[in-house]
Design a protein around this motif. Sequence first.
Motif, short mmCIF file in Angstrom:
data_model
loop_
_atom_site.label_atom_id
_atom_site.label_comp_id
_atom_site.label_asym_id
_atom_site.label_seq_id
_atom_site.Cartn_x
_atom_site.Cartn_y
_atom_site.Cartn_z
N CYS A 12 0.86 -1.18 0.00
CA CYS A 12 0.00 0.00 0.00
C CYS A 12 0.89 1.23 0.00
O CYS A 12 2.01 1.19 0.53
CB CYS A 12 -0.87 0.06 1.26
N PRO A 13 0.41 2.34 -0.56
CA PRO A 13 1.16 3.59 -0.42
C PRO A 13 1.28 3.98 1.05
O PRO A 13 0.40 3.67 1.86
CB PRO A 13 0.32 4.60 -1.19
N ARG A 14 2.34 4.67 1.41
CA ARG A 14 2.53 5.08 2.79
C ARG A 14 1.50 6.12 3.24
O ARG A 14 1.28 6.29 4.44
CB ARG A 14 3.93 5.69 2.96
N THR A 15 0.84 6.77 2.31
CA THR A 15 -0.09 7.85 2.65
C THR A 15 -1.48 7.37 3.02
O THR A 15 -2.35 8.18 3.32
CB THR A 15 -0.22 8.84 1.48
N ILE A 16 -1.73 6.06 2.99
CA ILE A 16 -3.04 5.55 3.37
C ILE A 16 -2.88 4.53 4.49
O ILE A 16 -1.81 3.94 4.68
CB ILE A 16 -3.81 4.94 2.18
N ALA A 54 -14.41 8.84 1.60
CA ALA A 54 -13.16 8.35 2.20
C ALA A 54 -12.72 7.05 1.54
O ALA A 54 -11.53 6.84 1.25
CB ALA A 54 -13.35 8.15 3.70
N MET A 55 -13.67 6.16 1.28
CA MET A 55 -13.34 4.88 0.66
C MET A 55 -12.95 5.05 -0.80
O MET A 55 -11.99 4.43 -1.28
CB MET A 55 -14.51 3.90 0.80
N TYR A 56 -13.68 5.88 -1.56
CA TYR A 56 -13.29 6.16 -2.94
C TYR A 56 -11.84 6.64 -3.01
O TYR A 56 -11.06 6.22 -3.87
CB TYR A 56 -14.20 7.23 -3.55
N ARG A 57 -11.48 7.54 -2.10
CA ARG A 57 -10.16 8.17 -2.19
C ARG A 57 -9.04 7.22 -1.84
O ARG A 57 -8.02 7.19 -2.54
CB ARG A 57 -10.12 9.43 -1.32
N THR A 58 -9.19 6.43 -0.79
CA THR A 58 -8.12 5.48 -0.48
C THR A 58 -8.05 4.37 -1.52
O THR A 58 -6.97 3.90 -1.88
CB THR A 58 -8.29 4.88 0.93
N SER A 59 -9.21 3.95 -2.02
CA SER A 59 -9.22 2.93 -3.06
C SER A 59 -8.49 3.42 -4.31
O SER A 59 -7.68 2.70 -4.90
CB SER A 59 -10.67 2.56 -3.41
N ALA A 60 -8.77 4.66 -4.71
CA ALA A 60 -8.12 5.21 -5.89
C ALA A 60 -6.61 5.34 -5.69
O ALA A 60 -5.82 5.08 -6.61
CB ALA A 60 -8.73 6.57 -6.24
N LYS A 61 -6.19 5.73 -4.50
CA LYS A 61 -4.75 5.83 -4.23
C LYS A 61 -4.09 4.46 -4.32
O LYS A 61 -2.99 4.32 -4.87
CB LYS A 61 -4.51 6.45 -2.85
N LEU A 62 -4.76 3.45 -3.78
CA LEU A 62 -4.21 2.09 -3.85
C LEU A 62 -4.16 1.59 -5.28
O LEU A 62 -3.13 1.04 -5.73
CB LEU A 62 -5.06 1.16 -2.99
N VAL A 63 -5.24 1.77 -6.03
CA VAL A 63 -5.29 1.27 -7.41
C VAL A 63 -4.26 1.98 -8.28
O VAL A 63 -3.57 1.34 -9.08
CB VAL A 63 -6.71 1.41 -7.98
N ARG A 64 -4.13 3.28 -8.13
CA ARG A 64 -3.13 4.00 -8.92
C ARG A 64 -1.72 3.50 -8.57
O ARG A 64 -0.89 3.29 -9.47
CB ARG A 64 -3.24 5.50 -8.67
N HIS A 65 -1.45 3.28 -7.30
CA HIS A 65 -0.16 2.77 -6.86
C HIS A 65 0.13 1.41 -7.50
O HIS A 65 1.22 1.18 -8.05
CB HIS A 65 -0.18 2.65 -5.33
N LEU A 66 -0.85 0.51 -7.46
CA LEU A 66 -0.67 -0.82 -8.03
C LEU A 66 -0.54 -0.78 -9.55
O LEU A 66 0.29 -1.46 -10.15
CB LEU A 66 -1.83 -1.72 -7.63
N ALA A 67 -1.40 0.04 -10.19
CA ALA A 67 -1.40 0.11 -11.65
C ALA A 67 -0.07 0.65 -12.18
O ALA A 67 0.48 0.13 -13.17
CB ALA A 67 -2.56 0.97 -12.13
N LEU A 68 0.45 1.70 -11.56
CA LEU A 68 1.71 2.25 -12.02
C LEU A 68 2.86 1.28 -11.78
O LEU A 68 3.77 1.16 -12.60
CB LEU A 68 1.98 3.58 -11.31
N ARG A 69 2.82 0.56 -10.67
CA ARG A 69 3.88 -0.40 -10.36
C ARG A 69 3.86 -1.59 -11.31
O ARG A 69 4.91 -2.12 -11.70
CB ARG A 69 3.72 -0.89 -8.93
N LEU A 70 2.67 -2.01 -11.72
CA LEU A 70 2.53 -3.24 -12.50
C LEU A 70 2.27 -2.99 -13.98
O LEU A 70 2.13 -3.95 -14.74
CB LEU A 70 1.39 -4.08 -11.91
N GLY A 71 2.20 -1.72 -14.39
CA GLY A 71 1.98 -1.43 -15.80
C GLY A 71 0.58 -1.73 -16.28
O GLY A 71 0.38 -2.14 -17.43
N ILE A 72 -0.42 -1.53 -15.41
CA ILE A 72 -1.82 -1.76 -15.78
C ILE A 72 -2.42 -0.44 -16.24
O ILE A 72 -2.39 0.54 -15.51
CB ILE A 72 -2.61 -2.31 -14.57
N PRO A 73 -2.97 -0.38 -17.45
CA PRO A 73 -3.56 0.88 -17.93
C PRO A 73 -4.72 1.34 -17.05
O PRO A 73 -5.53 0.52 -16.58
CB PRO A 73 -4.04 0.53 -19.35
N LEU A 74 -4.81 2.64 -16.84
CA LEU A 74 -5.90 3.21 -16.04
C LEU A 74 -7.08 3.50 -16.96
O LEU A 74 -7.39 4.64 -17.29
CB LEU A 74 -5.42 4.47 -15.32
#
Length: 471
Positions: free
Chosen positions: A68-72, A181-201
């Motif tokens: 997870c990102p450190r910010t969540i 609150a849930m939308y925002r943490t979910s989006a931060k997690l998904v963006r973190h994972l997508a950028l790390r794994l090369g998954i298109p947004l």
Amino acid sequence: MARYSGADSADAAAAFADEVFTTIGAGESRVTDDGQRITLPARAVRPDRSWLDRLGLRRLARPDGVECPRTISCEWIPAPYEAFGDGDYGNHDLSDRPARQKIEYIVIHDTEASWATTLKLVQDPTYVSWHYSLRSVDGHIAQHVKTKDVGWHAGNWFVNAKSIGLEHEGFAAQGTWYTEAMYRTSAKLVRHLALRLGIPLDRQHIIGHDNVPGTIASTVRGMHWDPGPYWDWTHYFDLLHAPRLDTGTPATGLVRIDPDYATNQPAFTGCVTAGVPCAPRGSSAVVLRSAPSADAPLVNDIALRPDGTPNTMAVSDHGARASAGQTYALAGRQGDWTAIWYLGQRAWFHNPASAPTASWTVGVVATPKPGRATIPVYGRAYPEQSAYPDGVPYQTVSPLQYTLAAGQRYAVGAVLAGEYYRASTVDGSSPGDWTVIRGKNRYAQIQFGHRIMYVDLADVQLLPSPLGAPR
């Protein structure tokens, strides 16, 4: 502000308060479900972080390796991996992704259960599993399965083997559990994972459970419909900072569903009691009809209603709707109505110029090769039989009930190699276990209905969307 979050741990309360103060500093504007615009002007604030200590909240251990990102706020609550009787085991499979197999998808679910029940279920070795759970009240996250391993969450083994699953506390027919609150943490997690794994947004790779296809014809009817029509896909993708390609025109032949969430309020039924109208509320879904008229019957999903009758406005009946961000090939226009190719038929939705519910984009479409009257559609992209080594059972490449006819076009989301991840024992002792079987077959992933599906690349030609536009 930390107390207001309702969080029971210091890091969750701090993450919630930080997000609130960041929003105050940046300003915000939204339209509510009843059409009122609320604007918060930007204002400089300097929160006193020392006050957090006064709450006396528990401090969660955050072990190394939590993804997870450190910010969540995130903790590790492992799903069990263990054997139990008669050679059975649960509740996920070991792998080594992405080194062993590329991760293509992130699947958005809702739990249909409370937070406490969700955690109880994912820690049951005889149940299924997913990678992350997200709490409604404050967006706190628990990780259960490492992203390198395969969760049992999507009801489709091909998708499971190539995806990460996120369960959001809530109930699809209500929608009110999907907090900011849930939308925002979910989006931060998904963006973190997508950028790390090369998954298109995009909506070809960030999908709902309701977008996952059935594996074979007999399983289509039982596929899930969460997170449902009240999940705000447009807001979610804004939070993801996902790119938008808005250079299309009607001539380019591709339509991206894009209703105004707050004012788009389809008359669904059955949110509380079957057949009873749901309370009006914003939705990401547009309703699809068989002709360009508000009085026309809804289109038919032959897998859900084999007798050919129209699908319904029941909140759980997704067979005649498209969702924000999904891209379809244009099939016609008449007045304020736009048609798309959908499950082998023209499907019409209201799209007036004064209040559009879609935008134009560009891309690639799939259409049958010349001389092919119809081609089959599949729910998984598996290799051909000759690719399987001795001792590994062949996974049948079995078509679904649908067909794709000559002259029809469907938006392409990806081109994929035929793959099957073999995992059948707890210790990898069965022939072929913990290996990816790859063949010569290649597939195009298409937006065929509300769900993504696959066609054999040998059956179709891929065209730039302007060349595939209707004449």
